[in-house]
Scaffold this active site. Structure first.
Site, PDB file in Angstrom:
ATOM      1  N   ARG A   1       0.841  -1.209   0.000  1.00  0.00           N
ATOM      2  CA  ARG A   1       0.000   0.000   0.000  1.00  0.00           C
ATOM      3  C   ARG A   1       0.877   1.261   0.000  1.00  0.00           C
ATOM      4  O   ARG A   1       0.968   1.945  -0.997  1.00  0.00           O
ATOM      5  CB  ARG A   1      -0.954  -0.048   1.220  1.00  0.00           C
ATOM      6  CG  ARG A   1      -2.081   0.962   1.162  1.00  0.00           C
ATOM      7  CD  ARG A   1      -1.711   2.367   1.571  1.00  0.00           C
ATOM      8  NE  ARG A   1      -1.119   2.460   2.901  1.00  0.00           N
ATOM      9  CZ  ARG A   1      -0.518   3.565   3.350  1.00  0.00           C
ATOM     10  NH1 ARG A   1      -0.415   4.646   2.591  1.00  0.00           N
ATOM     11  NH2 ARG A   1       0.016   3.592   4.561  1.00  0.00           N
ATOM     12  N   ASP A   2       1.572   1.515   1.090  1.00  0.00           N
ATOM     13  CA  ASP A   2       2.348   2.752   1.186  1.00  0.00           C
ATOM     14  C   ASP A   2       3.470   2.741   0.152  1.00  0.00           C
ATOM     15  O   ASP A   2       3.811   3.777  -0.423  1.00  0.00           O
ATOM     16  CB  ASP A   2       2.926   2.891   2.604  1.00  0.00           C
ATOM     17  CG  ASP A   2       3.165   4.326   3.005  1.00  0.00           C
ATOM     18  OD1 ASP A   2       3.119   5.208   2.137  1.00  0.00           O
ATOM     19  OD2 ASP A   2       3.412   4.575   4.208  1.00  0.00           O
TER      20      ASP A   2
ATOM     21  N   HIS B   1       5.450   4.429  12.566  1.00  0.00           N
ATOM     22  CA  HIS B   1       5.451   4.350  11.100  1.00  0.00           C
ATOM     23  C   HIS B   1       6.518   5.322  10.611  1.00  0.00           C
ATOM     24  O   HIS B   1       6.253   6.519  10.461  1.00  0.00           O
ATOM     25  CB  HIS B   1       4.044   4.734  10.628  1.00  0.00           C
ATOM     26  CG  HIS B   1       3.823   4.746   9.162  1.00  0.00           C
ATOM     27  ND1 HIS B   1       3.101   3.781   8.501  1.00  0.00           N
ATOM     28  CD2 HIS B   1       4.193   5.638   8.196  1.00  0.00           C
ATOM     29  CE1 HIS B   1       3.022   4.065   7.216  1.00  0.00           C
ATOM     30  NE2 HIS B   1       3.679   5.187   7.006  1.00  0.00           N
TER      31      HIS B   1
ATOM     32  N   HIS C   1       9.105   6.768   7.950  1.00  0.00           N
ATOM     33  CA  HIS C   1       9.711   6.877   6.629  1.00  0.00           C
ATOM     34  C   HIS C   1      11.192   7.177   6.858  1.00  0.00           C
ATOM     35  O   HIS C   1      11.595   7.530   7.962  1.00  0.00           O
ATOM     36  CB  HIS C   1       8.993   7.958   5.811  1.00  0.00           C
ATOM     37  CG  HIS C   1       7.649   7.491   5.318  1.00  0.00           C
ATOM     38  ND1 HIS C   1       7.432   7.053   4.041  1.00  0.00           N
ATOM     39  CD2 HIS C   1       6.457   7.349   5.953  1.00  0.00           C
ATOM     40  CE1 HIS C   1       6.166   6.672   3.904  1.00  0.00           C
ATOM     41  NE2 HIS C   1       5.547   6.847   5.058  1.00  0.00           N
TER      42      HIS C   1
ATOM     43  N   CYS D   1       4.783   9.117   0.042  1.00  0.00           N
ATOM     44  CA  CYS D   1       3.387   9.518   0.095  1.00  0.00           C
ATOM     45  C   CYS D   1       3.200  10.541  -1.010  1.00  0.00           C
ATOM     46  O   CYS D   1       3.946  11.513  -1.089  1.00  0.00           O
ATOM     47  CB  CYS D   1       3.030  10.132   1.454  1.00  0.00           C
ATOM     48  SG  CYS D   1       1.341  10.792   1.465  1.00  0.00           S
TER      49      CYS D   1
ATOM     50  N   ASN E   1       9.145   3.997   3.232  1.00  0.00           N
ATOM     51  CA  ASN E   1       9.147   3.555   4.625  1.00  0.00           C
ATOM     52  C   ASN E   1      10.485   2.871   4.915  1.00  0.00           C
ATOM     53  O   ASN E   1      11.151   2.386   4.010  1.00  0.00           O
ATOM     54  CB  ASN E   1       8.056   2.502   4.855  1.00  0.00           C
ATOM     55  CG  ASN E   1       6.681   3.029   4.548  1.00  0.00           C
ATOM     56  OD1 ASN E   1       6.236   2.982   3.415  1.00  0.00           O
ATOM     57  ND2 ASN E   1       6.006   3.544   5.551  1.00  0.00           N
TER      58      ASN E   1
END
Ligand code: HMG
Ligand code: MG
Length: 298
Positions: free
Chosen positions: A13-14, A205, A207, A239, A248
């Site tokens: 996803r990310d 989370h 990055h 993002c 990430n």
């Protein structure tokens, strides 16, 4: 033995939401399946967001349909609103995540709402998800730095976390969206946040834009006992609404670092690395993780 590290794998996803090339559906499904086989207990497989906002996630329904699910693995998805939740329920996602931010400018660009509006929007989403028996995660972006507004005060981040908890989310994912936080900032936030919420409900989370993500995670684990971390195989990601933010922290890099420092890690990081490497042709670029480069030098 210390409590095992709980990774939420966000690469599909990310990671993929920010790739320049559209990754074919079959390759995405193979990626998710390989990650689950590598011992990751939760894989955030897609996002039921506007396909205009993030075209890379437009095939999330098809992906969920195609996946051969592994028993015991949680396949989760982002939902920005009730429409997203409907789509996630239809696709039989095991868990959903709502997402807001601490800073207004980022939230406006990301989900076209103020922070207060987004929380209001999530009320029925969280309630319906709970009625359907799904666990809900609440993401808090720009918890340390905002790409538009600069440094973010820890108490403001904690306040958004508390509002999400009041809505009924089961866990928080506290995001360093632009990958600029340093360990002292992580400690400042955790000192306040862990007065309000049990550590088991907190995921971090990170990055890795400034290369601090592993240091941040090690500090959170060692100094505060945090065991929940989001990470992305191969270091994929970014993002689309945070210009310049890199991927990430790589799952394999973080798993290696935590295990080497004495944490209990059950993920097979060689298998995670292999899953990400198999995606390189579809990405058309080399991975950014440290471990992915080890093959080239040894
Ligand atoms: P909007 O334009 O204000 O929404 O977007 P709207 O309700 O006015 O709808 C506009 C159009 O989108 C309509 O279609 C809706 O039907 C459609 P039209 O009539 O124009 O054809 N629409 C949808 N379609 C499918 N699924 C939906 C949906 N909702 C509306 N769920 C909205 C608001 C929130 C929808 C939009 O801004 C959006 O989807 N944003 C998502 C952005 C995103 O996915 N960003 C990346 C994820 S967040 C992130 O990466 C950070 C994180 O990793 C943590 C960190 O690192 O900090 C989580
Ligand atoms: Mg992110």
């Amino acid at each position: 033995m210390s409590a095992p590290i709980r990774f939420v794998e966000v690469g599909p996803r990310d990671g993929l939401q920010n790739e320049a090339r559209m990754v074919p559906l079959q390759a995405k499904a193979a990626f998710v399946e390989a990650l689950a086989a590598a011992g990751l207990g939760e894989v955030e497989a897609g996002a039921f967001v506007s396909p205009k906002a993030v075209p890379q996630m437009a095939d999330s329904e098809e992906l969920f349909k195609l996946l051969e699910r592994r028993p015991g693995v949680v396949y989760s998805a982002l939902v920005p609103n009730e429409k997203g939740l409907e789509r996630a329920l239809a696709a039989k996602a095991d868990k959903v995540a709502v997402f807001t931010a601490v800073s207004e400018s980022f939230n406006r660009k990301n989900i076209n709402a103020t922070v207060a509006e987004s929380l209001e929007r999530f009320k029925p989403v969280v309630a319906q998800a709970k009625r359907a028996g799904l666990p809900v995660r609440g993401y808090v972006s720009t918890a340390f730095h905002c790409p538009y507004e600069g440094p973010v005060a820890p108490r403001k981040a904690v306040s958004v976390c508390e509002e999400l908890l009041a809505l009924g989310v089961d866990e928080l994912s506290v995001g360093d969206t632009i990958g600029k936080a340093c360990p002292h900032e992580v400690r400042a936030l955790l000192s306040l946040l862990l007065e309000k919420v049990a550590v088991e409900r907190v995921f971090l989370h990170f990055h890795d834009t400034y290369g601090m993500a592993v240091a941040n995670a090690l500090s959170a684990w060692r100094d505060f006992g945090v065991t929940g971390f989001d990470a992305s195989a191969g270091g994929l990601g970014g993002c689309p609404y945070a210009p310049g933010a890199s991927g990430n922290v790589a799952t394999e890099d973080l798993a290696f670092a935590l295990q080497s420092e004495g944490a209990t890690v059950t993920v097979d990081w060689e298998a995670v690395k292999a899953a990400a490497l198999a995606l390189e042709p579809a990405l058309g670029r080399p991975l950014s993780s440290h471990l992915s480069k080890v093959r080239r030098t040894s």
